[in-house]
Design a protein around this motif. Structure first.
Motif, PDB file in Angstrom:
ATOM      1  N   GLU A 246     -27.789  83.612  10.498  1.00 49.45           N
ATOM      2  CA  GLU A 246     -28.826  84.597  10.156  1.00 49.45           C
ATOM      3  C   GLU A 246     -29.340  85.320  11.393  1.00 49.45           C
ATOM      4  OE1 GLU A 246     -32.838  84.220  11.591  1.00 49.45           O
ATOM      5  OE2 GLU A 246     -31.423  82.571  11.347  1.00 49.45           O
ATOM      6  N   GLY A 247     -29.566  84.571  12.485  1.00 46.26           N
ATOM      7  CA  GLY A 247     -30.090  85.187  13.700  1.00 46.26           C
ATOM      8  C   GLY A 247     -29.168  86.260  14.222  1.00 46.26           C
ATOM      9  N   THR A 248     -27.883  86.001  14.165  1.00 49.21           N
ATOM     10  CA  THR A 248     -26.897  86.985  14.621  1.00 49.21           C
ATOM     11  C   THR A 248     -26.939  88.231  13.755  1.00 49.21           C
ATOM     12  OG1 THR A 248     -25.496  85.155  15.339  1.00 49.21           O
ATOM     13  CG2 THR A 248     -24.452  87.311  15.119  1.00 49.21           C
ATOM     14  N   ALA A 249     -26.998  88.048  12.437  1.00 52.00           N
ATOM     15  CA  ALA A 249     -27.022  89.190  11.524  1.00 52.00           C
ATOM     16  C   ALA A 249     -28.292  90.014  11.713  1.00 52.00           C
ATOM     17  CB  ALA A 249     -26.918  88.708  10.079  1.00 52.00           C
ATOM     18  N   VAL A 250     -29.434  89.346  11.882  1.00 57.20           N
ATOM     19  CA  VAL A 250     -30.697  90.053  12.082  1.00 57.20           C
ATOM     20  C   VAL A 250     -30.665  90.849  13.382  1.00 57.20           C
ATOM     21  CG1 VAL A 250     -33.146  89.700  12.612  1.00 57.20           C
ATOM     22  CG2 VAL A 250     -32.108  88.533  10.658  1.00 57.20           C
ATOM     23  N   GLN A 251     -30.110  90.247  14.433  1.00 60.08           N
ATOM     24  CA  GLN A 251     -30.045  90.960  15.710  1.00 60.08           C
ATOM     25  C   GLN A 251     -29.059  92.118  15.666  1.00 60.08           C
ATOM     26  OE1 GLN A 251     -29.854  88.166  19.162  1.00 60.08           O
ATOM     27  NE2 GLN A 251     -30.565  86.637  17.680  1.00 60.08           N
ATOM     28  N   ILE A 252     -27.959  91.949  14.950  1.00 62.79           N
ATOM     29  CA  ILE A 252     -27.031  93.067  14.754  1.00 62.79           C
ATOM     30  C   ILE A 252     -27.739  94.192  14.011  1.00 62.79           C
ATOM     31  CG2 ILE A 252     -24.987  93.810  13.461  1.00 62.79           C
ATOM     32  CD1 ILE A 252     -23.731  91.087  14.094  1.00 62.79           C
ATOM     33  N   GLY A 253     -28.463  93.835  12.941  1.00 64.96           N
ATOM     34  CA  GLY A 253     -29.179  94.852  12.174  1.00 64.96           C
ATOM     35  C   GLY A 253     -30.242  95.558  12.991  1.00 64.96           C
ATOM     36  N   GLY A 254     -31.028  94.783  13.747  1.00 65.32           N
ATOM     37  CA  GLY A 254     -32.090  95.387  14.552  1.00 65.32           C
ATOM     38  C   GLY A 254     -31.563  96.273  15.662  1.00 65.32           C
ATOM     39  N   SER A 255     -30.522  95.811  16.365  1.00 67.82           N
ATOM     40  CA  SER A 255     -30.005  96.595  17.489  1.00 67.82           C
ATOM     41  C   SER A 255     -29.330  97.876  17.017  1.00 67.82           C
ATOM     42  CB  SER A 255     -29.036  95.753  18.320  1.00 67.82           C
ATOM     43  OG  SER A 255     -27.922  95.354  17.560  1.00 67.82           O
ATOM     44  N   MET A 256     -28.583  97.803  15.918  1.00 73.48           N
ATOM     45  CA  MET A 256     -27.919  99.003  15.410  1.00 73.48           C
ATOM     46  C   MET A 256     -28.920  99.993  14.820  1.00 73.48           C
ATOM     47  SD  MET A 256     -24.703  98.857  16.123  1.00 73.48           S
ATOM     48  CE  MET A 256     -25.382  98.297  17.697  1.00 73.48           C
ATOM     49  N   ALA A 257     -29.948  99.483  14.152  1.00 74.73           N
ATOM     50  CA  ALA A 257     -30.995 100.373  13.632  1.00 74.73           C
ATOM     51  C   ALA A 257     -31.728 101.050  14.772  1.00 74.73           C
ATOM     52  CB  ALA A 257     -31.968  99.570  12.769  1.00 74.73           C
ATOM     53  N   SER A 258     -31.989 100.297  15.831  1.00 78.72           N
ATOM     54  CA  SER A 258     -32.661 100.881  17.004  1.00 78.72           C
ATOM     55  C   SER A 258     -31.796 101.962  17.648  1.00 78.72           C
ATOM     56  CB  SER A 258     -32.978  99.778  18.013  1.00 78.72           C
ATOM     57  OG  SER A 258     -33.543 100.301  19.187  1.00 78.72           O
ATOM     58  N   TYR A 259     -30.511 101.690  17.788  1.00 78.37           N
ATOM     59  CA  TYR A 259     -29.594 102.656  18.409  1.00 78.37           C
ATOM     60  C   TYR A 259     -29.528 103.943  17.592  1.00 78.37           C
ATOM     61  CZ  TYR A 259     -25.229 104.704  20.094  1.00 78.37           C
ATOM     62  OH  TYR A 259     -24.285 105.571  20.586  1.00 78.37           O
ATOM     63  N   ILE A 260     -29.365 103.806  16.283  1.00 81.98           N
ATOM     64  CA  ILE A 260     -29.279 104.989  15.424  1.00 81.98           C
ATOM     65  C   ILE A 260     -30.613 105.732  15.404  1.00 81.98           C
ATOM     66  CG2 ILE A 260     -28.977 105.746  13.023  1.00 81.98           C
ATOM     67  CD1 ILE A 260     -26.955 103.423  12.719  1.00 81.98           C
TER      68      ILE A 260
END
Length: 422
Positions: A120-134
């Motif tokens: 879950e931590g990996t998925a949340v961090q992937i989601g947060g970092s990609m949302a931030s980048y976009i």
């Protein structure tokens, strides 16, 4: 002639929905695809470790490599989920896009070499970092960026477990204890729903669980069993205390390690040695993600739903393995190990009371997670999405009671307390 206010409001709402659909669509496509890649790599890493058991002895060196990589090139990515929550609370510093590949590779390596961690931590961090980048590329305002980050968390969580409704509620609920802000509700739902579709489109399937227990009373006017409810309350208290134990142990080991081991690279090395030592004492069933075992036998998350599928202290051994792994610098999430801990504890309690094993395993699965993350509503919804709605009263009871008995502790130190539990 003046237009009716309702007409203007509905037009604004339609524009809002269409705008956020366009904004969350690229987030869902990217996050859903990366989560699919991550889950595929995770399955491959687990099977590879099963075929090459000697890899466990390299775990200390891999831990040093992961910590070195984060310190050398990871910028502030090492803060993980807490960095994502901090940015939602107060956007400004930003989440580096490199967080996604760093945590993905770090988690896969942790699992490949035997660390006890989740996803879950990996998925949340992937989601947060990609949302931030976009969001940065689109030059969103601070308020819009906060919603975008929340939607990214929902997308990652919803895709990794195949539970978009749970992902939506989790993203809203995890930000602050006791208060939910609904301005990110629809963007989060759209992101989680679409990301789950994208992840599934890549051919990724999720583990299925079955709860077939009869939890009725036998009376047409009473849909619950009073004795079973009494047992469920006792179990829920145990689930909440276990959540507290997990969170406080994690914080304590991390604090003591940083205080008494001055050379930071020694922390993961020693942590890896401890995990190896534990595997000799308690066996290898507690290594890795723990959803299933190589031969389908022994102690695992899936087997915890069956009679005899867990030992009386299986939950404690998994807790120790996971706390040592994650508190000494290895990467991954806490949630799947929390599922394992809760389900195996529920199994043991059910065997003690003579209660339905699958029902109590499901309650523990949800409630220990609810207490550790302070997200009782999301976890109740997860029960419906994973196990069906027939026993939702028991799921809600377990999650709500565990939420209170876990105190104000939690696995996310950046989670704010908006309304105290008592």
């Amino acid at each position: 002639m003046k237009k009716p206010k309702w007409s203007f409001d509905q037009i604004q709402i339609l524009r809002y929905l269409f705008r956020w659909f366009l904004l969350t669509l690229p987030v869902a496509l990217v996050v859903g695809s990366l989560v699919a890649l991550f889950l595929w790599l995770l399955d491959w890493a687990t099977e590879f470790r099963w075929e090459h058991e000697y890899l466990l002895y390299l775990l200390p060196l891999v831990g040093v490599l992961i910590v070195w990589a984060y310190r050398f090139k990871g910028k502030n990515s090492e803060a993980g989920n807490n960095l994502v929550l901090d940015e939602i609370h107060k956007p400004g510093g930003g989440i580096p896009a490199r967080m996604a590949p760093f945590v993905l590779v770090g988690t896969v390596l942790t699992h490949m070499f035997g660390g006890s961690a989740g996803r879950e931590g990996t998925a949340v961090q992937i989601g947060g970092s990609m949302a931030s980048y976009i969001g940065k590329k689109l030059k969103l305002t601070a308020d819009d960026m906060r919603i975008m980050l929340t939607a990214g968390v929902a997308a990652g969580f919803g895709a990794v477990f195949g539970t978009p409704l749970t992902g939506t509620i989790f993203a809203l609920e995890v930000i602050a204890i006791g208060r939910i802000k609904y301005d990110a509700l629809l963007p989060s739902f759209m992101a989680a729903f679409l990301a789950d579709i994208v992840c599934s489109a890549w051919g990724i399937t999720h583990t299925h669980y079955t709860v077939s227990a009869n939890s009725g009373s036998g009376y047409s006017f009473l849909h619950i069993d009073p004795v079973l409810i009494m047992y469920a309350v006792v179990a829920a208290i145990a689930f909440g205390l276990t959540s507290f134990l997990f969170a406080e142990s994690s914080h304590l080991i991390k604090k003591l390690s940083e205080k008494y081991i001055p050379q930071k690279y020694w922390i993961p090395f020693i942590g890896g040695l401890v995990v190896i030592g534990l595997s000799f004492i308690f066996g290898r069933d507690y290594l890795g993600i723990g959803v299933v075992t190589k031969d389908g036998l022994g102690v695992s998350l899936v087997n915890a739903f069956k009679e005899g599928g867990a030992d009386p202290f299986s939950w404690l051994w998994k807790l120790v393995f996971t706390v040592v792994t994650l508190s000494t610098g290895f990467k991954g999430g806490e949630v799947t190990p929390l599922f394992f801990i809760g389900a195996s504890l529920g199994n043991s309690i059910a065997m003690l009371f003579g209660a339905p094993v699958d029902l109590f395993a499901a309650m523990g699965f949800l409630a220990v997670f609810a207490g550790a993350t302070n997200t009782p509503l999301a976890c109740t919804m997860m029960g419906v999405e994973l196990f069906g709605g027939e026993h939702v009263i028991y799921y809600a009871l377990a999650c709500f009671v565990a939420y209170f008995f876990s105190g104000h502790s939690g696995i996310y130190s950046s989670q704010k307390i908006s309304v105290r539990k008592v």
